[in-house]
Design an enzyme around this catalytic site. Structure first.
Site, PDB file in Angstrom:
ATOM      1  N   ALA A  64       0.848  -1.191   0.000  1.00 47.62           N
ATOM      2  CA  ALA A  64       0.000   0.000   0.000  1.00 47.62           C
ATOM      3  C   ALA A  64       0.884   1.242   0.000  1.00 47.62           C
ATOM      4  O   ALA A  64       2.084   1.170   0.279  1.00 47.62           O
ATOM      5  CB  ALA A  64      -0.914   0.004   1.220  1.00 47.62           C
ATOM      6  N   GLY A 110      -0.693  -5.148   0.866  1.00 45.86           N
ATOM      7  CA  GLY A 110      -1.939  -5.043   0.118  1.00 45.86           C
ATOM      8  C   GLY A 110      -1.901  -5.749  -1.220  1.00 45.86           C
ATOM      9  O   GLY A 110      -2.935  -6.172  -1.741  1.00 45.86           O
ATOM     10  N   GLU A 113      -2.654  -9.281  -0.431  1.00 43.47           N
ATOM     11  CA  GLU A 113      -4.067  -9.318  -0.036  1.00 43.47           C
ATOM     12  C   GLU A 113      -4.977  -9.256  -1.268  1.00 43.47           C
ATOM     13  O   GLU A 113      -6.006  -9.931  -1.319  1.00 43.47           O
ATOM     14  CB  GLU A 113      -4.364  -8.172   0.930  1.00 43.47           C
ATOM     15  CG  GLU A 113      -3.753  -8.410   2.307  1.00 43.47           C
ATOM     16  CD  GLU A 113      -3.899  -7.234   3.249  1.00 43.47           C
ATOM     17  OE1 GLU A 113      -4.465  -7.410   4.342  1.00 43.47           O
ATOM     18  OE2 GLU A 113      -3.453  -6.115   2.890  1.00 43.47           O
ATOM     19  N   GLU A 133       3.451  -6.089   7.343  1.00 44.40           N
ATOM     20  CA  GLU A 133       2.855  -4.956   8.060  1.00 44.40           C
ATOM     21  C   GLU A 133       3.367  -4.768   9.488  1.00 44.40           C
ATOM     22  O   GLU A 133       3.448  -3.645   9.982  1.00 44.40           O
ATOM     23  CB  GLU A 133       1.320  -5.090   8.078  1.00 44.40           C
ATOM     24  CG  GLU A 133       0.642  -4.761   6.749  1.00 44.40           C
ATOM     25  CD  GLU A 133       0.572  -5.936   5.797  1.00 44.40           C
ATOM     26  OE1 GLU A 133      -0.155  -5.844   4.797  1.00 44.40           O
ATOM     27  OE2 GLU A 133       1.253  -6.966   6.043  1.00 44.40           O
TER      28      GLU A 133
END
Length: 258
Positions: A64, A110, A113, A133
């Site tokens: 991200a 992300g 994900e 993360e």
């Protein structure tokens, strides 16, 4: 759209996240654009399946855009995760058409994900996957803690998330995180080949199958009941009539998609 490219050929849509200078990192506008793209493709009758990939040779999506949320409050952080899951990750998982992730290079945070939200994954042999993360003092917020455990098992998910380590493509294959590993040069054509195999079948039945399979992973939902209901619903479709008639007539079915 500024951050994604869409190419539709032979009933297959290839959605390419196109931020190569940022290693295709997901920022707010990219998530919005991806949502718009998937919403449009879900109703496009010329599209039977979707492939998601990243531009360039280095990354599928390398995470991200941290600069967008580095100063968020507790409330803002919660809203960020909820909005992202609603707009993109849950939306992709529940799309009525097959979504294949063609993971080229890094799929981190992300990015992994997003790949996990797709219905299945194919990786290039140089792919690296992980959820780093916790190195930022936060946890995966776009479904990573849930989908990774579902795909690779609780113990491996715990280790991957807590160590923040990356795994290579062959380890991901061994874990069941990806279905196939091919060279980067072969990746897109290989994904398209699988998409074409899918496209020969009933799109109506595939949509019902996606819903039934996903139901097994929803709290308070009886997947067997969804399967029974969806199985019965198929009997009222034109695809069922065509499929059974073609079988009895010993010919290939030509599904109308209705």
């Amino acid at each position: 759209m500024e951050n994604i490219l869409i190419d539709i050929q032979d009933h297959v849509a290839v959605v390419t996240i196109n931020r190569p200078t940022k290693l295709n990192a997901l920022n707010k506008s990219t998530i919005e654009e991806l949502h718009q793209a998937f919403a449009k493709l879900s109703t496009d009758e010329t599209v039977k399946s979707v492939i998601v990939t990243g531009s360039g040779e280095k990354a599928f999506v390398a995470g991200a855009d941290i600069s967008e949320f580095a100063n968020f409050s507790v409330e803002e952080g919660g809203k960020l995760a909820a909005k992202g899951q609603e707009l993109l990750f849950d939306y992709v998982q529940n799309l009525n058409k097959p979504v294949i992730a063609a993971v080229n290079g890094f799929a981190l945070g992300g990015g992994l994900e997003l790949a996990m939200a797709c219905h299945f994954r194919i990786a290039s042999d140089n792919a690296k996957m992980g959820l780093p993360e916790v190195t930022l003092g936060v946890i995966p917020g776009y479904g990573g803690t849930q989908r990774l455990a579902q795909l690779v098992g609780k113990g491996r998910a715990m280790e991957m998330i807590m160590t923040a380590g990356m795994i290579d493509a062959n380890t991901a294959l061994n874990y069941g995180l990806v279905n196939h590993v091919v060279t980067q040069a072969e990746l897109l054509d290989f994904a398209k080949g699988i998409a074409q195999k899918i496209n020969k079948n009933s799109g109506v039945a595939i949509a019902k199958a996606i819903e039934a399979i996903n139901a097994n992973y929803q709290d308070g939902v009886n997947g067997f009941e969804i399967e029974i209901n969806n199985f019965g619903a198929c009997f009222g479709t034109e695809d069922f009539k065509e499929g059974t008639t073609a079988f009895l007539e010993k010919r290939k079915a030509n599904f109308p998609g209705k």
